[in-house]
Design a protein around this motif. Structure first.
Motif, short mmCIF file in Angstrom:
data_model
loop_
_atom_site.label_atom_id
_atom_site.label_comp_id
_atom_site.label_asym_id
_atom_site.label_seq_id
_atom_site.Cartn_x
_atom_site.Cartn_y
_atom_site.Cartn_z
N LYS A 281 0.81 -1.22 0.00
CA LYS A 281 0.00 0.00 0.00
C LYS A 281 0.84 1.26 0.00
O LYS A 281 0.32 2.35 -0.21
CB LYS A 281 -0.94 -0.01 1.22
CG LYS A 281 -1.89 -1.20 1.23
CD LYS A 281 -2.86 -1.10 2.38
CE LYS A 281 -3.73 -2.35 2.49
NZ LYS A 281 -4.48 -2.63 1.28
N HIS A 331 -3.82 -0.32 19.28
CA HIS A 331 -3.29 -0.43 17.93
C HIS A 331 -3.97 -1.60 17.22
O HIS A 331 -4.40 -2.57 17.85
CB HIS A 331 -1.78 -0.64 17.95
CG HIS A 331 -1.14 -0.61 16.60
ND1 HIS A 331 -0.78 -1.75 15.92
CD2 HIS A 331 -0.80 0.43 15.79
CE1 HIS A 331 -0.25 -1.43 14.76
NE2 HIS A 331 -0.25 -0.11 14.66
N TYR A 332 -4.05 -1.51 15.91
CA TYR A 332 -4.76 -2.53 15.12
C TYR A 332 -4.16 -3.91 15.32
O TYR A 332 -4.87 -4.92 15.38
CB TYR A 332 -4.72 -2.14 13.64
CG TYR A 332 -5.53 -3.05 12.74
CD1 TYR A 332 -6.91 -2.88 12.62
CD2 TYR A 332 -4.92 -4.06 12.00
CE1 TYR A 332 -7.66 -3.71 11.81
CE2 TYR A 332 -5.66 -4.89 11.18
CZ TYR A 332 -7.03 -4.71 11.08
OH TYR A 332 -7.77 -5.53 10.27
N ASN A 333 -2.83 -4.01 15.47
CA ASN A 333 -2.15 -5.30 15.61
C ASN A 333 -1.92 -5.69 17.06
O ASN A 333 -1.13 -6.62 17.33
CB ASN A 333 -0.81 -5.27 14.88
CG ASN A 333 -0.97 -5.31 13.38
OD1 ASN A 333 -1.98 -5.80 12.87
ND2 ASN A 333 0.01 -4.77 12.66
N LEU A 387 -1.92 6.06 7.67
CA LEU A 387 -2.10 4.63 7.46
C LEU A 387 -3.34 4.17 8.21
O LEU A 387 -3.44 4.30 9.43
CB LEU A 387 -0.87 3.86 7.96
CG LEU A 387 -0.90 2.33 7.82
CD1 LEU A 387 -1.06 1.93 6.36
CD2 LEU A 387 0.35 1.72 8.42
N ASN A 388 -4.31 3.64 7.49
CA ASN A 388 -5.54 3.13 8.10
C ASN A 388 -5.65 1.65 7.76
O ASN A 388 -6.01 1.27 6.66
CB ASN A 388 -6.76 3.88 7.57
CG ASN A 388 -8.04 3.46 8.28
OD1 ASN A 388 -8.00 2.93 9.39
ND2 ASN A 388 -9.17 3.69 7.64
N ARG A 389 -5.29 0.81 8.71
CA ARG A 389 -5.30 -0.63 8.49
C ARG A 389 -6.73 -1.18 8.46
O ARG A 389 -7.58 -0.75 9.22
CB ARG A 389 -4.51 -1.35 9.58
CG ARG A 389 -3.00 -1.22 9.44
CD ARG A 389 -2.33 -2.04 10.51
NE ARG A 389 -0.91 -2.16 10.29
CZ ARG A 389 -0.01 -1.28 10.70
NH1 ARG A 389 -0.42 -0.21 11.35
NH2 ARG A 389 1.27 -1.45 10.47
N SER A 391 -8.89 -5.09 6.96
CA SER A 391 -8.79 -6.37 6.29
C SER A 391 -9.84 -6.46 5.19
O SER A 391 -10.75 -5.63 5.11
CB SER A 391 -8.98 -7.52 7.28
OG SER A 391 -10.30 -7.51 7.82
N ASN A 397 -11.85 0.08 10.97
CA ASN A 397 -10.78 0.01 11.95
C ASN A 397 -11.20 0.84 13.16
O ASN A 397 -11.15 2.07 13.13
CB ASN A 397 -9.48 0.56 11.36
CG ASN A 397 -8.33 0.49 12.34
OD1 ASN A 397 -8.49 0.09 13.49
ND2 ASN A 397 -7.15 0.89 11.90
N SER A 401 -6.63 5.77 12.54
CA SER A 401 -5.43 5.76 11.71
C SER A 401 -4.17 6.00 12.55
O SER A 401 -4.22 6.52 13.66
CB SER A 401 -5.53 6.86 10.64
OG SER A 401 -6.68 6.68 9.84
N GLU A 413 6.00 4.49 12.79
CA GLU A 413 4.54 4.50 12.81
C GLU A 413 4.10 4.99 14.19
O GLU A 413 4.42 4.38 15.22
CB GLU A 413 3.98 3.10 12.56
CG GLU A 413 2.45 3.08 12.52
CD GLU A 413 1.87 1.68 12.51
OE1 GLU A 413 0.64 1.55 12.52
OE2 GLU A 413 2.66 0.71 12.51
#
Length: 441
Positions: A281, A331-333, A387-389, A391, A397, A401, A413
């Motif tokens: 991306k 955080h997303y992860n 950055l906007n994760r 799937s 999300n 971001s 990040e």
């Protein structure tokens, strides 16, 4: 209703699973996920703005259990049972709390034996009966306060008025303190070492040093530990991952740009997962964005317990990128990786004062550094990439971001709370080897 066994100073669980003091947050989540339908309505509590000063908590309100994790180490330090009516409890096979058995002071002493006189908390009107690694809390009416000096058992209660346990805590050490930090969000309790049962033949990171020349990243030096193989069961040793006895220590711990996938596997053992990079991306931000993508996909070695990803070039099978994860809640992860305890030293190129600048002038960046302090010393790009994760199955999300700032051969990040979510270390395209293209008739 859960039927669980208490092991003082160690765990709460059953034959199928157990929450063990010292275990990592991700391992506790894995247990809960395996018990879908049995454990329901789970909540994760954390501070979005102060993730390092407020405890990380897993709350199970339908079972009356709360797991309290140290916010820095992200390992379990206290198991709290705050609603005794929602769970059955045993000790050495003997049930002392259930719908049919009331956990009175007499029942506790019968099951656990005698102990020292308890401690009274006049502010909370609670009497604490302490065993090693285990405490029971009894609410006591204020009219009994003058007589508590000789212990809870010495007080005279009317028939049927004996105090009943309102809360139970399991912890590491001899005595749990009912104190919190000045901010009120962090409970003071000693933290147990990672239990042997939680190693699961995996490698764990003690520290990661980023190796750099004055202006470029060279590689990583990882200080790794695991349970000792072939030795006593209780022995722990700081191993250079996956290496055999007699091999050079430096080679066992260091991975560099240009290393082959075989060399990385020898140094860090087999990855927990192999992930092929389907798309990029960030490609649109490169000068070569219009070029046709390569026919093969680059691939990652994912080392979740090290907090590390290693990216390999699809054509040369050599290291071209490292990603270090800090695993902050929000955080997303979050919960995919353990926190990578890295240290990155960079020479500052700004004249502004900065608390991170050492006596020799280097800026020390760690997993706990705030971006505002880092950016005061480094000339990073002013306009970040947003950055906007998401799937393919879930395009939303809930965490929002993050912002990516470039500096030399690094991408930071940054989360909205000003903490660094990850650092990507890469080789600029001009420094990579060129590939000759031949045609086949």
């Amino acid at each position: 209703m859960l039927d669980l066994e208490i092991v003082p100073e160690r765990s709460l669980g059953c034959d199928a699973w157990e929450f063990v003091l010292g275990m990592h947050f991700s391992q506790a989540v894995s247990i809960i996920q395996s018990q879908v339908g049995t454990i329901r309505g789970v909540q994760v509590l954390y501070s979005d703005q102060n993730p390092l000063s407020v405890d990380l908590v897993i709350n199970m309100p339908q079972d009356g259990i709360r797991l309290i994790f140290d916010p820095v180490a992200q390992r379990l330090k206290i198991i709290e049972i705050y609603n005794m009516k929602l769970v059955k409890l045993r000790y050495s096979g003997m049930c002392f709390n259930s719908p049919e058995i009331t956990p009175s002071i007499e029942q506790v002493e019968h099951c656990f034996g005698a102990t020292h006189p308890g401690l009274y908390d006049s502010q909370r009107h609670l009497f604490a009966l302490n065993f090693r690694g285990l405490s029971f809390y009894f609410p006591v009416d204020s009219k009994f306060e003058p007589g508590y000096a000789h212990g809870l058992g010495s007080l005279q209660f009317p028939n049927g008025g004996s105090p009943v346990v309102s809360r139970t805590t399991i912890y590491y050490g001899s005595q749990h303190q009912l104190t919190r930090s000045a901010s009120g969000g962090r409970c003071s309790a000693p933290l147990a070492d990672l239990p042997l049962s939680c190693y699961r033949h995996q490698l764990h990171l003690r520290r990661c040093d980023v190796l750099r020349s004055p202006t470029a990243t060279l590689g990583l030096r990882l200080h790794i530990y695991t349970e000792e193989r072939g030795g006593p069961v209780s022995a722990l040793t700081p191993l250079a991952a996956g290496a055999r006895a007699g091999s050079p220590a430096a080679r066992r711990r260091v991975v560099r740009f240009g290393d082959s996938c075989q060399a990385v596997s020898r140094a860090l053992a087999a990855p927990a997962r192999l992930y092929y990079k389907a798309d990029d991306k960030m490609r649109i931000h490169r000068p070569t964005a219009r070029r046709r993508p390569p026919p093969a996909s680059d691939y990652f070695f994912n080392y979740f317990t090290l907090g590390l990803d290693v990216l390999f070039d699809a054509r040369t099978h050599q290291v071209k990128k490292f990603v270090l994860h800090t695993n902050y809640p929000g955080h997303y992860n979050f919960n995919m990786y353990h926190r990578c305890e890295f240290e990155l030293n960079v020479q500052p190129d700004k004249c502004e004062s900065n608390a991170l600048v050492e006596s020799l002038g280097a800026v020390s960046i760690t997993a706990y550094s705030k971006w505002e302090s880092v950016s005061r010393a480094l000339r990073v790009c002013e306009r970040p990439v947003v950055l906007n994760r998401a799937s393919s199955t879930n395009t939303t999300n809930p965490f929002g971001s993050t912002f990516c700032y470039g500096y030399q051969d690094m991408i930071f990040e940054v989360m909205s709370n000003n903490y660094i979510a990850s650092i990507t270390l890469y080789q600029p395209e001009g420094t990579r080897p060129h590939y000759a293209v031949s045609s086949i008739a």
